[in-house]
Design a protein around this motif. Structure first.
Motif, PDB file in Angstrom:
ATOM      1  N   ALA A  74       0.832  -1.202   0.000  1.00 54.12           N
ATOM      2  CA  ALA A  74       0.000   0.000   0.000  1.00 54.12           C
ATOM      3  C   ALA A  74       0.868   1.254   0.000  1.00 54.12           C
ATOM      4  O   ALA A  74       0.538   2.250  -0.658  1.00 54.12           O
ATOM      5  CB  ALA A  74      -0.922  -0.008   1.215  1.00 54.12           C
ATOM      6  N   MET A  75       1.965   1.229   0.730  1.00 58.16           N
ATOM      7  CA  MET A  75       2.871   2.386   0.757  1.00 58.16           C
ATOM      8  C   MET A  75       3.485   2.617  -0.617  1.00 58.16           C
ATOM      9  O   MET A  75       3.590   3.756  -1.079  1.00 58.16           O
ATOM     10  CB  MET A  75       3.983   2.176   1.787  1.00 58.16           C
ATOM     11  N   LYS A  76       3.909   1.545  -1.263  1.00 56.18           N
ATOM     12  CA  LYS A  76       4.490   1.692  -2.598  1.00 56.18           C
ATOM     13  C   LYS A  76       3.445   2.179  -3.591  1.00 56.18           C
ATOM     14  O   LYS A  76       3.742   3.005  -4.447  1.00 56.18           O
ATOM     15  CB  LYS A  76       5.110   0.375  -3.059  1.00 56.18           C
ATOM     16  N   ALA A  77       2.226   1.667  -3.471  1.00 56.35           N
ATOM     17  CA  ALA A  77       1.155   2.092  -4.371  1.00 56.35           C
ATOM     18  C   ALA A  77       0.820   3.566  -4.161  1.00 56.35           C
ATOM     19  O   ALA A  77       0.478   4.275  -5.108  1.00 56.35           O
ATOM     20  CB  ALA A  77      -0.094   1.236  -4.155  1.00 56.35           C
ATOM     21  N   ALA A  78       0.946   4.054  -2.914  1.00 50.44           N
ATOM     22  CA  ALA A  78       0.671   5.461  -2.619  1.00 50.44           C
ATOM     23  C   ALA A  78       1.850   6.353  -2.980  1.00 50.44           C
ATOM     24  O   ALA A  78       1.760   7.575  -2.882  1.00 50.44           O
ATOM     25  CB  ALA A  78       0.323   5.625  -1.139  1.00 50.44           C
ATOM     26  N   GLY A  79       2.955   5.762  -3.386  1.00 47.95           N
ATOM     27  CA  GLY A  79       4.124   6.543  -3.785  1.00 47.95           C
ATOM     28  C   GLY A  79       4.970   7.008  -2.611  1.00 47.95           C
ATOM     29  O   GLY A  79       5.774   7.925  -2.761  1.00 47.95           O
ATOM     30  N   VAL A  80       4.808   6.405  -1.450  1.00 46.76           N
ATOM     31  CA  VAL A  80       5.598   6.773  -0.274  1.00 46.76           C
ATOM     32  C   VAL A  80       6.943   6.066  -0.369  1.00 46.76           C
ATOM     33  O   VAL A  80       6.993   4.840  -0.520  1.00 46.76           O
ATOM     34  CB  VAL A  80       4.867   6.362   1.027  1.00 46.76           C
ATOM     35  N   PRO A  81       8.049   6.813  -0.293  1.00 42.53           N
ATOM     36  CA  PRO A  81       9.353   6.140  -0.295  1.00 42.53           C
ATOM     37  C   PRO A  81       9.510   5.317   0.984  1.00 42.53           C
ATOM     38  O   PRO A  81       9.203   5.788   2.075  1.00 42.53           O
ATOM     39  CB  PRO A  81      10.363   7.282  -0.358  1.00 42.53           C
ATOM     40  N   THR A  82       9.965   4.086   0.818  1.00 44.23           N
ATOM     41  CA  THR A  82      10.100   3.196   1.966  1.00 44.23           C
ATOM     42  C   THR A  82      11.462   2.532   1.964  1.00 44.23           C
ATOM     43  O   THR A  82      12.076   2.336   0.908  1.00 44.23           O
ATOM     44  CB  THR A  82       9.026   2.101   1.943  1.00 44.23           C
ATOM     45  N   LEU A  83      11.906   2.182   3.130  1.00 46.55           N
ATOM     46  CA  LEU A  83      13.128   1.394   3.312  1.00 46.55           C
ATOM     47  C   LEU A  83      12.657  -0.010   3.690  1.00 46.55           C
ATOM     48  O   LEU A  83      12.303  -0.276   4.833  1.00 46.55           O
ATOM     49  CB  LEU A  83      13.992   1.995   4.420  1.00 46.55           C
ATOM     50  N   ALA A  84      12.630  -0.914   2.709  1.00 45.93           N
ATOM     51  CA  ALA A  84      12.077  -2.256   2.905  1.00 45.93           C
ATOM     52  C   ALA A  84      13.173  -3.173   3.437  1.00 45.93           C
ATOM     53  O   ALA A  84      13.734  -3.984   2.720  1.00 45.93           O
ATOM     54  CB  ALA A  84      11.495  -2.784   1.606  1.00 45.93           C
ATOM     55  N   TYR A  85      13.451  -3.071   4.718  1.00 47.53           N
ATOM     56  CA  TYR A  85      14.527  -3.868   5.302  1.00 47.53           C
ATOM     57  C   TYR A  85      14.126  -5.325   5.494  1.00 47.53           C
ATOM     58  O   TYR A  85      14.992  -6.197   5.599  1.00 47.53           O
ATOM     59  CB  TYR A  85      15.022  -3.251   6.613  1.00 47.53           C
ATOM     60  N   GLY A  86      12.865  -5.637   5.512  1.00 43.53           N
ATOM     61  CA  GLY A  86      12.424  -7.037   5.614  1.00 43.53           C
ATOM     62  C   GLY A  86      12.813  -7.828   4.380  1.00 43.53           C
ATOM     63  O   GLY A  86      13.258  -8.975   4.480  1.00 43.53           O
ATOM     64  N   SER A  87      12.665  -7.234   3.208  1.00 42.65           N
ATOM     65  CA  SER A  87      13.090  -7.895   1.970  1.00 42.65           C
ATOM     66  C   SER A  87      14.592  -8.109   1.981  1.00 42.65           C
ATOM     67  O   SER A  87      15.084  -9.148   1.532  1.00 42.65           O
ATOM     68  CB  SER A  87      12.703  -7.050   0.758  1.00 42.65           C
ATOM     69  N   PHE A  88      15.318  -7.132   2.508  1.00 36.40           N
ATOM     70  CA  PHE A  88      16.770  -7.264   2.591  1.00 36.40           C
ATOM     71  C   PHE A  88      17.154  -8.428   3.507  1.00 36.40           C
ATOM     72  O   PHE A  88      18.078  -9.186   3.190  1.00 36.40           O
ATOM     73  CB  PHE A  88      17.407  -5.966   3.103  1.00 36.40           C
TER      74      PHE A  88
END
Length: 142
Positions: A74-88
């Protein structure tokens, strides 16, 4: 020698073919390990840590619009920059497993190579001519 002839000789050498096979098998093996990490290991780790879904761990780096669900998608769809450390974390565990498996494979291959090299062949018995010449030499010394 033409360039096409040189390329053909290069392409059919054993090392190039071995490398191509290694890349193909490595790609397939990477998918297997990725599935192992994403589908088997991370759910177990998540349940131990407290029902965390590592793929949904993130830190928003911008303003969150109102009404946005608190999920990474939802954050990515809203265009909010995120630090996705879980994927890392998932990718890092994937890398560690792959590196460990490759280390074990290389270690075993080196062990097999050492076993081949360490068993020297017994020297061949001298031929009858050499034995006869040695007898002649010894008799001449007397």
């Amino acid at each position: 020698m033409g360039m096409m002839q040189e390329f053909r000789e290069f392409a059919v050498k054993g090392n190039v073919i071995d490398l191509a096979v290694g890349v193909i098998i490595g790609g397939a093996f990477g998918k297997i390990v990725g599935s192992l990490v994403d589908d088997v290991i991370m759910p177990v780790v998540g349940s131990i840590v407290g029902s965390l879904d590592f793929s949904n761990l993130y830190l928003p780096l911008g303003k969150i619009p109102e009404g946005t669900a608190p999920t990474l998608a939802a954050m990515k769809a809203a265009g909010v920059p995120t630090l996705a450390y879980g994927s890392f974390i998932s990718v890092a565990i994937n890398f560690l497993i792959l590196a460990f498996i490759i280390f074990i494979m290389v270690k075993q291959i080196n062990r097999l190579k050492r076993a081949e090299v360490s068993a020297p062949a017994a020297p061949a018995a001298p031929s009858e001519d050499v034995l006869l010449l040695r007898e002649i030499r010894d008799s001449l010394k007397k």
